[in-house]
Design a protein around this motif. Structure first.
Motif, PDB file in Angstrom:
ATOM      1  N   VAL A 337       4.102   0.985  -7.184  1.00 61.55           N
ATOM      2  CA  VAL A 337       3.227   1.440  -8.269  1.00 61.55           C
ATOM      3  C   VAL A 337       1.966   0.573  -8.331  1.00 61.55           C
ATOM      4  O   VAL A 337       0.849   1.087  -8.473  1.00 61.55           O
ATOM      5  CB  VAL A 337       3.985   1.420  -9.617  1.00 61.55           C
ATOM      6  CG1 VAL A 337       3.029   1.620 -10.778  1.00 61.55           C
ATOM      7  CG2 VAL A 337       5.055   2.511  -9.629  1.00 61.55           C
ATOM      8  N   LEU A 338       2.128  -0.746  -8.214  1.00 64.01           N
ATOM      9  CA  LEU A 338       0.966  -1.637  -8.226  1.00 64.01           C
ATOM     10  C   LEU A 338       0.073  -1.390  -7.019  1.00 64.01           C
ATOM     11  O   LEU A 338      -1.157  -1.426  -7.129  1.00 64.01           O
ATOM     12  CB  LEU A 338       1.434  -3.099  -8.240  1.00 64.01           C
ATOM     13  CG  LEU A 338       2.024  -3.599  -9.564  1.00 64.01           C
ATOM     14  CD1 LEU A 338       2.656  -4.978  -9.392  1.00 64.01           C
ATOM     15  CD2 LEU A 338       0.956  -3.651 -10.654  1.00 64.01           C
ATOM     16  N   LYS A 339       0.675  -1.131  -5.879  1.00 62.63           N
ATOM     17  CA  LYS A 339      -0.108  -0.842  -4.675  1.00 62.63           C
ATOM     18  C   LYS A 339      -0.914   0.448  -4.861  1.00 62.63           C
ATOM     19  O   LYS A 339      -2.094   0.518  -4.488  1.00 62.63           O
ATOM     20  CB  LYS A 339       0.805  -0.721  -3.454  1.00 62.63           C
ATOM     21  CG  LYS A 339       0.071  -0.501  -2.132  1.00 62.63           C
ATOM     22  CD  LYS A 339       1.049  -0.552  -0.967  1.00 62.63           C
ATOM     23  CE  LYS A 339       0.301  -0.434   0.361  1.00 62.63           C
ATOM     24  NZ  LYS A 339      -0.279   0.890   0.596  1.00 62.63           N
ATOM     25  N   LYS A 340      -0.304   1.437  -5.446  1.00 62.02           N
ATOM     26  CA  LYS A 340      -1.011   2.696  -5.704  1.00 62.02           C
ATOM     27  C   LYS A 340      -2.197   2.464  -6.637  1.00 62.02           C
ATOM     28  O   LYS A 340      -3.297   2.998  -6.423  1.00 62.02           O
ATOM     29  CB  LYS A 340      -0.054   3.719  -6.299  1.00 62.02           C
ATOM     30  CG  LYS A 340      -0.692   5.029  -6.736  1.00 62.02           C
ATOM     31  CD  LYS A 340      -1.294   5.776  -5.566  1.00 62.02           C
ATOM     32  CE  LYS A 340      -0.230   6.245  -4.591  1.00 62.02           C
ATOM     33  NZ  LYS A 340      -0.842   6.999  -3.458  1.00 62.02           N
ATOM     34  N   ALA A 341      -1.986   1.660  -7.663  1.00 60.27           N
ATOM     35  CA  ALA A 341      -3.073   1.369  -8.601  1.00 60.27           C
ATOM     36  C   ALA A 341      -4.220   0.646  -7.886  1.00 60.27           C
ATOM     37  O   ALA A 341      -5.397   0.927  -8.139  1.00 60.27           O
ATOM     38  CB  ALA A 341      -2.550   0.530  -9.763  1.00 60.27           C
ATOM     39  N   ILE A 342      -3.894  -0.282  -6.987  1.00 63.36           N
ATOM     40  CA  ILE A 342      -4.930  -1.000  -6.232  1.00 63.36           C
ATOM     41  C   ILE A 342      -5.698  -0.033  -5.343  1.00 63.36           C
ATOM     42  O   ILE A 342      -6.930  -0.134  -5.191  1.00 63.36           O
ATOM     43  CB  ILE A 342      -4.313  -2.129  -5.388  1.00 63.36           C
ATOM     44  CG1 ILE A 342      -3.669  -3.178  -6.302  1.00 63.36           C
ATOM     45  CG2 ILE A 342      -5.372  -2.793  -4.505  1.00 63.36           C
ATOM     46  CD1 ILE A 342      -2.863  -4.231  -5.558  1.00 63.36           C
ATOM     47  N   GLU A 343      -5.011   0.919  -4.757  1.00 65.18           N
ATOM     48  CA  GLU A 343      -5.675   1.916  -3.902  1.00 65.18           C
ATOM     49  C   GLU A 343      -6.668   2.748  -4.704  1.00 65.18           C
ATOM     50  O   GLU A 343      -7.762   3.067  -4.227  1.00 65.18           O
ATOM     51  CB  GLU A 343      -4.607   2.811  -3.248  1.00 65.18           C
ATOM     52  CG  GLU A 343      -3.770   2.085  -2.204  1.00 65.18           C
ATOM     53  CD  GLU A 343      -2.548   2.891  -1.762  1.00 65.18           C
ATOM     54  OE1 GLU A 343      -2.219   3.873  -2.462  1.00 65.18           O
ATOM     55  OE2 GLU A 343      -1.942   2.552  -0.746  1.00 65.18           O
ATOM     56  N   VAL A 344      -6.277   3.109  -5.922  1.00 64.90           N
ATOM     57  CA  VAL A 344      -7.195   3.859  -6.787  1.00 64.90           C
ATOM     58  C   VAL A 344      -8.394   2.988  -7.156  1.00 64.90           C
ATOM     59  O   VAL A 344      -9.541   3.451  -7.167  1.00 64.90           O
ATOM     60  CB  VAL A 344      -6.459   4.346  -8.054  1.00 64.90           C
ATOM     61  CG1 VAL A 344      -7.438   4.994  -9.029  1.00 64.90           C
ATOM     62  CG2 VAL A 344      -5.359   5.344  -7.688  1.00 64.90           C
ATOM     63  N   LEU A 422       8.389   0.786 -17.104  1.00 65.72           N
ATOM     64  CA  LEU A 422       7.823   0.532 -15.782  1.00 65.72           C
ATOM     65  C   LEU A 422       6.399   0.004 -15.911  1.00 65.72           C
ATOM     66  O   LEU A 422       6.015  -0.958 -15.235  1.00 65.72           O
ATOM     67  CB  LEU A 422       7.852   1.811 -14.941  1.00 65.72           C
ATOM     68  CG  LEU A 422       7.226   1.737 -13.551  1.00 65.72           C
ATOM     69  CD1 LEU A 422       7.930   0.692 -12.681  1.00 65.72           C
ATOM     70  CD2 LEU A 422       7.280   3.106 -12.862  1.00 65.72           C
ATOM     71  N   LEU A 423       5.610   0.610 -16.787  1.00 72.05           N
ATOM     72  CA  LEU A 423       4.253   0.114 -17.017  1.00 72.05           C
ATOM     73  C   LEU A 423       4.288  -1.327 -17.520  1.00 72.05           C
ATOM     74  O   LEU A 423       3.559  -2.189 -16.999  1.00 72.05           O
ATOM     75  CB  LEU A 423       3.527   0.983 -18.042  1.00 72.05           C
ATOM     76  CG  LEU A 423       2.194   0.378 -18.520  1.00 72.05           C
ATOM     77  CD1 LEU A 423       1.114   0.574 -17.476  1.00 72.05           C
ATOM     78  CD2 LEU A 423       1.768   0.932 -19.859  1.00 72.05           C
ATOM     79  N   LEU A 424       5.116  -1.618 -18.519  1.00 70.40           N
ATOM     80  CA  LEU A 424       5.160  -2.965 -19.075  1.00 70.40           C
ATOM     81  C   LEU A 424       5.600  -3.981 -18.026  1.00 70.40           C
ATOM     82  O   LEU A 424       5.106  -5.114 -17.994  1.00 70.40           O
ATOM     83  CB  LEU A 424       6.098  -3.009 -20.282  1.00 70.40           C
ATOM     84  CG  LEU A 424       5.691  -2.157 -21.498  1.00 70.40           C
ATOM     85  CD1 LEU A 424       6.670  -2.374 -22.648  1.00 70.40           C
ATOM     86  CD2 LEU A 424       4.277  -2.476 -21.945  1.00 70.40           C
ATOM     87  N   ASN A 425       6.525  -3.594 -17.151  1.00 76.63           N
ATOM     88  CA  ASN A 425       6.934  -4.478 -16.057  1.00 76.63           C
ATOM     89  C   ASN A 425       5.777  -4.768 -15.119  1.00 76.63           C
ATOM     90  O   ASN A 425       5.611  -5.893 -14.644  1.00 76.63           O
ATOM     91  CB  ASN A 425       8.099  -3.858 -15.278  1.00 76.63           C
ATOM     92  CG  ASN A 425       9.451  -4.147 -15.896  1.00 76.63           C
ATOM     93  OD1 ASN A 425      10.139  -5.087 -15.512  1.00 76.63           O
ATOM     94  ND2 ASN A 425       9.837  -3.330 -16.879  1.00 76.63           N
ATOM     95  N   CYS A 426       4.970  -3.748 -14.833  1.00 77.75           N
ATOM     96  CA  CYS A 426       3.811  -3.924 -13.956  1.00 77.75           C
ATOM     97  C   CYS A 426       2.742  -4.798 -14.619  1.00 77.75           C
ATOM     98  O   CYS A 426       2.151  -5.674 -13.973  1.00 77.75           O
ATOM     99  CB  CYS A 426       3.216  -2.565 -13.579  1.00 77.75           C
ATOM    100  SG  CYS A 426       4.264  -1.565 -12.498  1.00 77.75           S
ATOM    101  N   VAL A 427       2.489  -4.565 -15.906  1.00 71.90           N
ATOM    102  CA  VAL A 427       1.501  -5.376 -16.625  1.00 71.90           C
ATOM    103  C   VAL A 427       1.972  -6.822 -16.696  1.00 71.90           C
ATOM    104  O   VAL A 427       1.172  -7.759 -16.568  1.00 71.90           O
ATOM    105  CB  VAL A 427       1.250  -4.808 -18.038  1.00 71.90           C
ATOM    106  CG1 VAL A 427       0.369  -5.749 -18.857  1.00 71.90           C
ATOM    107  CG2 VAL A 427       0.594  -3.431 -17.952  1.00 71.90           C
TER     108      VAL A 427
END
Length: 717
Positions: A337-344, A422-427
């Motif tokens: 999920v973090l990798k996808k966000a970095i790609e965006v 999942l979002l809170l874990n990523c943040v």
């Protein structure tokens, strides 16, 4: 009359809320001290209300036991009905899951909570009739399907006065002015507009009353397919590129409908691909990220690692911790999920292209990615009020189905998925990697995750703005009809007093950007034991790369070949992401600029405070990051005191606007998981079977060696 007085006395002891009613209770219940491993505990009364399950201890707490971080709504021995995960009964030392009608009643009751607490109650000394009432009552009120208006949310809203804190600066996005203000803040108002097309929910009940679309999109287009196929604006970057989301059309369509929808999408993309709009790239998240079912399965396995019954279970699983952790796949999902966000982020920041996220309803993974992108790129989203406004915009008003995803009504397990967690874990990964960049702390994220299960706030208990609006009218005995006055979770004064709220604010928040290479190096400290997986070869993704197979498949199956020329991604360099990622990480950090998380190897960690806070064996007494924080806070307090003295000496007016910091005395006695772990909690010697200890002794004193240097390759799956 005697019974009524008894009930009133019980409710007084429970510290009940407005609208809270006692449903059943049992006396002479023995609560085990779960972490002790022995049968030590305390006697008390177990009660169940329409809000919570509570254990009333017969022994008064000592001064040492008073928590510095106390929740005014949910006490240490309180479990809200929505926080109950599973209930087990113990029959002749065998555990059995309790659901529905019971033919036989257990001698022990074990309650597993969604915040990962575990409660053990012995009922051997309780009257049989009371056992039947309390066990049946708890199982019925916490595990069986219920109607929406049976939630305590409505009882509390109709009975409690609405004393909302007026100082709350969170933007709620419930008005047209809120959306226009966000457009102006991000300088997106030149290309995008806030629309009123859905007033009265005439477009769709799933969409909010107000939202933002490209200026060139007509009202007729929005109305045509109930908002599907319409690019909805999330956020605009400083260079003009924008992040958009779109609800996809159902995949199962007849040929005629499919052709009409393709033609409609063709027209939409032609319109928004012309100047002044940037080149558009799309990403179908349903094919490029794990499914909701995969996320739910992974989290279910993951949380079992922390629902520990006793010390023996903890040490038994500790031997194979890494293999068990990796087998859950939870950390890998966070990484993806973090990798996808970095790609965006790369597309928005470096390539200056608009990004359109596509999902069936655009209310799950779209919310995760769009929120992460904004946290990484917009420093306003890293302030407390900014982050809360972000959650309101993308999740609450954006239509994330909290009611279904959290399964608050126990209607369907198939709809349940920990998307917001999942979002809170990523943040949290970002917060622990770059603490000075965030105005809030990990404690803030932890109590926010706990608030998912506190049904006095409307924030996390509806599927959409429409569902909330249609349930706003209430009926009571005194008035025929009066609107419910729901509280928002963002008023933290409801749950915490000012002293406790200080733990939510980061005293080391960097007010101004100060790039510093030396600080960047120290930020990458040696990882604590057991919190991350060893550095192993990263699992190769089934996808060839961002915007390659995903976009090709999207063009072929959804958008049609005619618009392929507008989304040309085949010329993307295969190492484009890695170049962008490595280039950013080679430079000093600007805490008020772009932030990219470290996602390689063991950089993705377990959120220790949330998942290990109830396990004494995992705590470092007088150690961990809290020891460092305690010393820093003491130093800050001393500096502030000296500043006051200097001001007094110079006869200057004291504003009194000093940052409030919690005073942490006796830092040597603090647990590494403070403020959730009490000061005096200790763990006994591990109660492992003799055979297990013998195995460990044969492993060259494995217990005394640092995990980071132990070869556990045989255990890694």
């Amino acid at each position: 009359h005697v019974q009524l007085n008894s009930v009133q006395s019980i409710l007084t002891n429970v510290n009940n809320l407005e609208g809270e009613l006692l449903l059943c209770e049992a006396s002479t219940v023995y609560k085990y001290i779960q972490e002790d491993g022995s049968n030590r505990g305390t006697y008390g009364k177990l009660v169940c209300t329409n809000f919570k399950i509570a254990f009333l201890d017969d022994n008064s707490a000592s001064d040492d036991n008073e928590p510095q971080f106390e929740n005014k709504i949910v006490g240490e021995n309180d479990i809200t009905l929505q926080c109950v995960d599973q209930i087990y009964g113990v029959y002749d030392e065998k555990k059995k899951l309790l659901t529905g009608q019971l033919r036989k009643y257990p001698e022990k009751l074990i309650i597993y909570c969604k915040d990962l607490r575990v409660f053990h109650f012995c009922l051997r000394y309780t009257k049989e009739e009371e056992v039947k009432r309390i066990v049946s009552g708890i199982v019925h009120h916490s595990q069986t399907p219920k109607l929406l208006k049976r939630l305590f949310l409505f009882s509390y809203a109709s009975a409690a006065p609405n004393n909302t804190d007026g100082r709350n600066q969170t933007v709620m996005f419930e008005t047209l002015e809120d959306w226009r203000g966000e457009l102006e803040r991000t300088k997106g108002n030149a290309k995008y507009k806030a629309v009123t097309t859905n007033e009265g929910y005439r477009v769709s009940e799933k969409l909010p009353l107000y939202f933002v679309v490209p200026i060139c999109v007509s009202e007729e287009s929005i109305l045509k397919y109930e908002g599907r196929g319409i690019p909805i604006w999330c956020w605009s970057c400083h260079n003009g590129a924008a992040l958009l989301k779109m609800s996809a059309f159902p995949k199962e369509q007849d040929d005629s409908s499919s052709q009409m929808q393709k033609a409609f999408l063709d027209g939409i993309y032609k319109t928004i691909s012309k100047p002044p709009y940037e080149l558009l790239k799309t990403d179908d998240l349903s094919s490029s990220l794990p499914s909701l079912q995969d996320i739910q399965t992974a989290y279910t396995k993951f949380k079992q690692l922390f629902l520990i019954d006793n010390s023996t279970d903890f040490w038994a699983t500790d031997v194979k911790w890494f293999s068990l952790l990796e087998s859950t796949n939870w950390l890998e999902i966070i990484r993806r999920v973090l990798k996808k966000a970095i790609e965006v982020v790369e597309c928005l920041e470096r390539q200056h292209t608009n990004v359109l996220l596509i999902e069936e309803s655009a209310t799950d993974l779209c919310c995760v990615i769009s929120s992460l992108v904004q946290v990484m790129m917009d420093s306003y989203s890293r302030t407390k009020s900014g982050f809360q406004s972000l959650i309101q915009k993308e999740w609450v008003i954006g239509g994330h189905g909290f009611l279904d995803r959290c399964n608050h009504l126990h209607r369907s397990d198939k709809e349940e998925a920990p998307v917001f967690l999942l979002l809170l874990n990523c943040v949290w990964q970002l917060v622990q990697q770059y603490p000075p960049a965030f105005e809030f702390t990990e404690t803030y994220l932890t109590v926010l995750s706990d608030s998912l299960y506190v049904p006095i706030f409307s924030t996390f208990f509806f599927n959409s703005q429409h569902q909330k609006d249609t349930n706003m009218s209430g009926e009571s005995l005194n008035t025929q009809s009066s609107p419910f006055r729901f509280l928002t979770v963002w008023d933290w004064s409801v749950q915490f007093d000012p002293k406790a709220q200080a733990f939510l604010n980061n005293p080391l928040y960097a007010d101004k950007p100060k790039p510093d290479k030396s600080h960047r190096k120290t930020a990458r400290f040696k990882h604590q034991r057991q919190l991350s997986l060893p550095l192993t070869q990263t699992k190769s993704s089934t996808k060839r790369g961002f915007f390659r197979e995903e976009t090709d498949h999207l063009i072929k199956n959804i958008l049609g070949k005619r618009i392929g020329k507008f989304i040309n991604s085949s010329d993307e360099p295969p190492n484009s992401f890695r170049e962008f990622y490595d280039s950013w990480h080679s430079k000093p950090v600007d805490y008020h600029g772009l932030l990219l998380p470290c996602i390689d190897g063991p950089e993705i960690k377990v959120w220790a405070q949330r998942y290990l806070r109830w396990i004494p064996e995992a705590q470092l007494h007088g150690g961990g990051t809290i020891a460092t924080a305690a010393n820093i806070l003491d130093l800050m307090e001393e500096v502030q005191s000296l500043q006051v003295k200097m001001d007094e000496e110079h006869s200057q007016a004291i504003s009194g606007d000093l940052h409030s910091v919690p005073v942490l005395r006796n830092s040597a006695r603090l647990s590494s998981l403070f403020p959730f772990a009490l000061l005096q909690r200790q763990s006994i010697k591990p109660a492992l079977p003799t055979s297990t200890w013998k195995d460990l002794e044969d492993e060259d004193d494995l217990v005394n060696r640092d995990d980071e240097f132990v070869d556990l390759s045989g255990d890694i799956l």
